[in-house]
Design a protein around this motif. Sequence first.
Motif, PDB file in Angstrom:
ATOM      1  N   ARG A   1     -66.401 113.417  -3.063  1.00  0.00           N
ATOM      2  CA  ARG A   1     -65.900 113.888  -4.348  1.00  0.00           C
ATOM      3  C   ARG A   1     -66.998 113.694  -5.392  1.00  0.00           C
ATOM      4  O   ARG A   1     -67.509 112.586  -5.551  1.00  0.00           O
ATOM      5  N   VAL A   2     -67.360 114.749  -6.078  1.00  0.00           N
ATOM      6  CA  VAL A   2     -68.389 114.668  -7.105  1.00  0.00           C
ATOM      7  C   VAL A   2     -67.776 115.058  -8.447  1.00  0.00           C
ATOM      8  O   VAL A   2     -67.131 116.097  -8.561  1.00  0.00           O
ATOM      9  N   ILE A   3     -67.961 114.207  -9.445  1.00  0.00           N
ATOM     10  CA  ILE A   3     -67.456 114.465 -10.787  1.00  0.00           C
ATOM     11  C   ILE A   3     -68.649 114.707 -11.701  1.00  0.00           C
ATOM     12  O   ILE A   3     -69.526 113.837 -11.837  1.00  0.00           O
ATOM     13  N   ASP A   4     -68.697 115.875 -12.286  1.00  0.00           N
ATOM     14  CA  ASP A   4     -69.762 116.210 -13.226  1.00  0.00           C
ATOM     15  C   ASP A   4     -69.512 115.458 -14.533  1.00  0.00           C
ATOM     16  O   ASP A   4     -68.491 115.659 -15.191  1.00  0.00           O
ATOM     17  N   GLY A   5     -70.437 114.588 -14.890  1.00  0.00           N
ATOM     18  CA  GLY A   5     -70.241 113.740 -16.059  1.00  0.00           C
ATOM     19  C   GLY A   5     -70.716 114.332 -17.365  1.00  0.00           C
ATOM     20  O   GLY A   5     -70.641 113.654 -18.400  1.00  0.00           O
ATOM     21  N   ASP A   6     -71.159 115.574 -17.358  1.00  0.00           N
ATOM     22  CA  ASP A   6     -71.629 116.181 -18.600  1.00  0.00           C
ATOM     23  C   ASP A   6     -70.494 116.239 -19.629  1.00  0.00           C
ATOM     24  O   ASP A   6     -69.423 116.798 -19.368  1.00  0.00           O
ATOM     25  N   GLY A   7     -70.705 115.635 -20.799  1.00  0.00           N
ATOM     26  CA  GLY A   7     -69.686 115.613 -21.839  1.00  0.00           C
ATOM     27  C   GLY A   7     -68.574 114.615 -21.586  1.00  0.00           C
ATOM     28  O   GLY A   7     -67.538 114.661 -22.262  1.00  0.00           O
ATOM     29  N   LYS A   8     -68.781 113.691 -20.636  1.00  0.00           N
ATOM     30  CA  LYS A   8     -67.745 112.716 -20.278  1.00  0.00           C
ATOM     31  C   LYS A   8     -68.218 111.304 -20.563  1.00  0.00           C
ATOM     32  O   LYS A   8     -69.411 110.993 -20.511  1.00  0.00           O
ATOM     33  N   LEU A   9     -67.255 110.437 -20.843  1.00  0.00           N
ATOM     34  CA  LEU A   9     -67.487 109.005 -20.989  1.00  0.00           C
ATOM     35  C   LEU A   9     -66.756 108.285 -19.869  1.00  0.00           C
ATOM     36  O   LEU A   9     -65.539 108.464 -19.697  1.00  0.00           O
ATOM     37  N   VAL A  10     -67.470 107.472 -19.118  1.00  0.00           N
ATOM     38  CA  VAL A  10     -66.875 106.669 -18.054  1.00  0.00           C
ATOM     39  C   VAL A  10     -66.817 105.228 -18.529  1.00  0.00           C
ATOM     40  O   VAL A  10     -67.803 104.678 -19.029  1.00  0.00           O
ATOM     41  N   MET A  11     -65.649 104.617 -18.392  1.00  0.00           N
ATOM     42  CA  MET A  11     -65.469 103.216 -18.790  1.00  0.00           C
ATOM     43  C   MET A  11     -64.429 102.569 -17.878  1.00  0.00           C
ATOM     44  O   MET A  11     -63.741 103.267 -17.121  1.00  0.00           O
ATOM     45  N   PRO A  12     -64.315 101.253 -17.900  1.00  0.00           N
ATOM     46  CA  PRO A  12     -63.297 100.598 -17.059  1.00  0.00           C
ATOM     47  C   PRO A  12     -61.892 101.029 -17.451  1.00  0.00           C
ATOM     48  O   PRO A  12     -61.616 101.382 -18.606  1.00  0.00           O
ATOM     49  N   GLY A  13     -60.960 100.971 -16.497  1.00  0.00           N
ATOM     50  CA  GLY A  13     -59.562 101.230 -16.796  1.00  0.00           C
ATOM     51  C   GLY A  13     -59.018 100.214 -17.781  1.00  0.00           C
ATOM     52  O   GLY A  13     -59.476  99.064 -17.851  1.00  0.00           O
ATOM     53  N   LEU A  14     -58.034 100.629 -18.561  1.00  0.00           N
ATOM     54  CA  LEU A  14     -57.462  99.766 -19.590  1.00  0.00           C
ATOM     55  C   LEU A  14     -56.436  98.812 -18.976  1.00  0.00           C
ATOM     56  O   LEU A  14     -55.707  99.173 -18.049  1.00  0.00           O
ATOM     57  N   VAL A  15     -56.373  97.613 -19.518  1.00  0.00           N
ATOM     58  CA  VAL A  15     -55.461  96.570 -19.033  1.00  0.00           C
ATOM     59  C   VAL A  15     -54.427  96.279 -20.114  1.00  0.00           C
ATOM     60  O   VAL A  15     -54.774  95.854 -21.221  1.00  0.00           O
ATOM     61  N   ASN A  16     -53.166  96.526 -19.794  1.00  0.00           N
ATOM     62  CA  ASN A  16     -52.049  96.204 -20.685  1.00  0.00           C
ATOM     63  C   ASN A  16     -51.574  94.805 -20.303  1.00  0.00           C
ATOM     64  O   ASN A  16     -50.789  94.632 -19.371  1.00  0.00           O
ATOM     65  N   ALA A  17     -52.047  93.790 -21.031  1.00  0.00           N
ATOM     66  CA  ALA A  17     -51.909  92.404 -20.596  1.00  0.00           C
ATOM     67  C   ALA A  17     -50.535  91.797 -20.829  1.00  0.00           C
ATOM     68  O   ALA A  17     -50.250  90.712 -20.316  1.00  0.00           O
ATOM     69  N   HIS A  18     -49.679  92.473 -21.606  1.00  0.00           N
ATOM     70  CA  HIS A  18     -48.303  91.988 -21.789  1.00  0.00           C
ATOM     71  C   HIS A  18     -47.432  93.160 -22.203  1.00  0.00           C
ATOM     72  O   HIS A  18     -47.694  93.820 -23.217  1.00  0.00           O
ATOM     73  N   THR A  19     -46.365  93.373 -21.443  1.00  0.00           N
ATOM     74  CA  THR A  19     -45.500  94.507 -21.748  1.00  0.00           C
ATOM     75  C   THR A  19     -44.117  94.286 -21.152  1.00  0.00           C
ATOM     76  O   THR A  19     -43.888  93.364 -20.373  1.00  0.00           O
ATOM     77  N   HIS A  20     -43.184  95.143 -21.560  1.00  0.00           N
ATOM     78  CA  HIS A  20     -41.839  95.224 -20.994  1.00  0.00           C
ATOM     79  C   HIS A  20     -41.571  96.712 -20.763  1.00  0.00           C
ATOM     80  O   HIS A  20     -41.784  97.527 -21.673  1.00  0.00           O
TER      81      HIS A  20
END
Length: 488
Positions: free
Chosen positions: A51-70
């Motif tokens: 699988r190849v993802i063209d990163g042109d115009g993209k920002l790659v960052m870690p997934g977000l962590v919802n540290a407390h929720t209901h």
Amino acid sequence: MAVDTAIDDALVLTVDDRNRLYERGTVLIDDGRITDVRKSGDGDDAVAADRVIDGDGKLVMPGLVNAHTHLELTPLIGAFSDLDLFEMMGSMTALFGRLGEGEFDYLLEAGYELAALNFALGGVTTVNSMDVRPAAGAETFGDAGLRGYFGPAITDLFWDVPVDKQFDYARRFIDEYHDTYDGRIRATICPHDDWSCTRELWERTAVLAAEYPDVLVHTHLLELEESNAMARANGSADSIGLLDDVGLLDDRLIAAHFRVADDEDVERTAAAGASVAHCPSVFACWNPDAEMQWTPVPELRDAGVDVGLGIDDHYWHDSYSMFGEARQARLAANVKRTAGQYQSMELVRMLTVEGARALGLGDEIGSIEPGKRADLIVLDVDKPKFTPLTNVPAHVVNNAAPADVETVIVDGDVVVRDGTVETMDADAVQQRVEHAVDRFTDETDWELDVGGGKPPSPIDTVRDLPKRGPAQLLSRLAVQSARDRFPF
């Protein structure tokens, strides 16, 4: 050498120890892990990958962590926004009492599906949820390919469910769901908070925690002025002291809110290695005391405490956006204190790697580094709103929104592709939620429609409120208040 996934020529915000940012970067993923992160070079677009993802115009960052929720009552989003504080708290307490007795399972199941769908679309790859009956949540998030911590709330002063029944359910839940779905789903032990639990319940919680030494303890701590008063009613000097007395103040503790913590609380929490989840939006919306201090996040972080961000009851303030939670953290702190409480990169870290560390996952996720599990998101930043693309961390925490998330990868598997969740049937989820809300309004005195929400009458609400537990809670607080005013 072939890999499963290659992202080439992207803007890569690694959130590693040096906060490296590649203007043109390549990320390689194989067998669920990140194998390489580097500057893009000639030939990177020809890397052998399934699988190849063209990163042109993209920002790659870690997934977000919802540290407390209901999450259970997600279908009631929009129902509470226009109520006053006492209407909201009364109607919610009545609902939770009925949930604890096993009612409305159809609403809870639909709620977990809706939460998983929307959090996935918004780039949230990990949640830490405390609910009443979380089994459906563990299964839903597991099947959706997401990562999650789940645990049933335990309390003897908030509702009237027998304590033995609560602990039996908590033990069964751990046995059935902890470390399942290839390790993506884990159980937690969840004494509800430091103002609705007796010392006896905290002591039983410590016994349960000793039986399961690899399970986190998740609670609300130092949330209200009443927190320390109840700790004194429970025979300890304060809330931190109570947890220390029963053996729960350690590196397995993740405590939500921490609003009324003082300098000594911060020092003791840091010394114990415990973590904190900061949830700014819920109190910016439902603050019960305008004079109450704000969570001392800068002091906690300076002391070495891992602080993640949590969205808490997102259906109380009508937002699934963890990006918005970072923005709210900054704005609320600046209003309550003075400007400049956070640098943008600090908030990015709280959204990702510090949230991961708070959950004991800092060595596994939260940053884009070789060897870590491949939990990452791709944002489309080729938009007018991101032009000019300067100060990327500030764009992330001040400007980004769930709609900007294009791709979500968890454990190396694509969960969202081109803005569509691949692991869930979105149309079917929406239909089930609509049917569940219709059934809920048919079975209760709630009114919910496109114009807003109206809870049952005060008389009906009082009828449905738990009686025995809250009565004991208020009695204990009243007695302790008298002792504090007239010591003898």
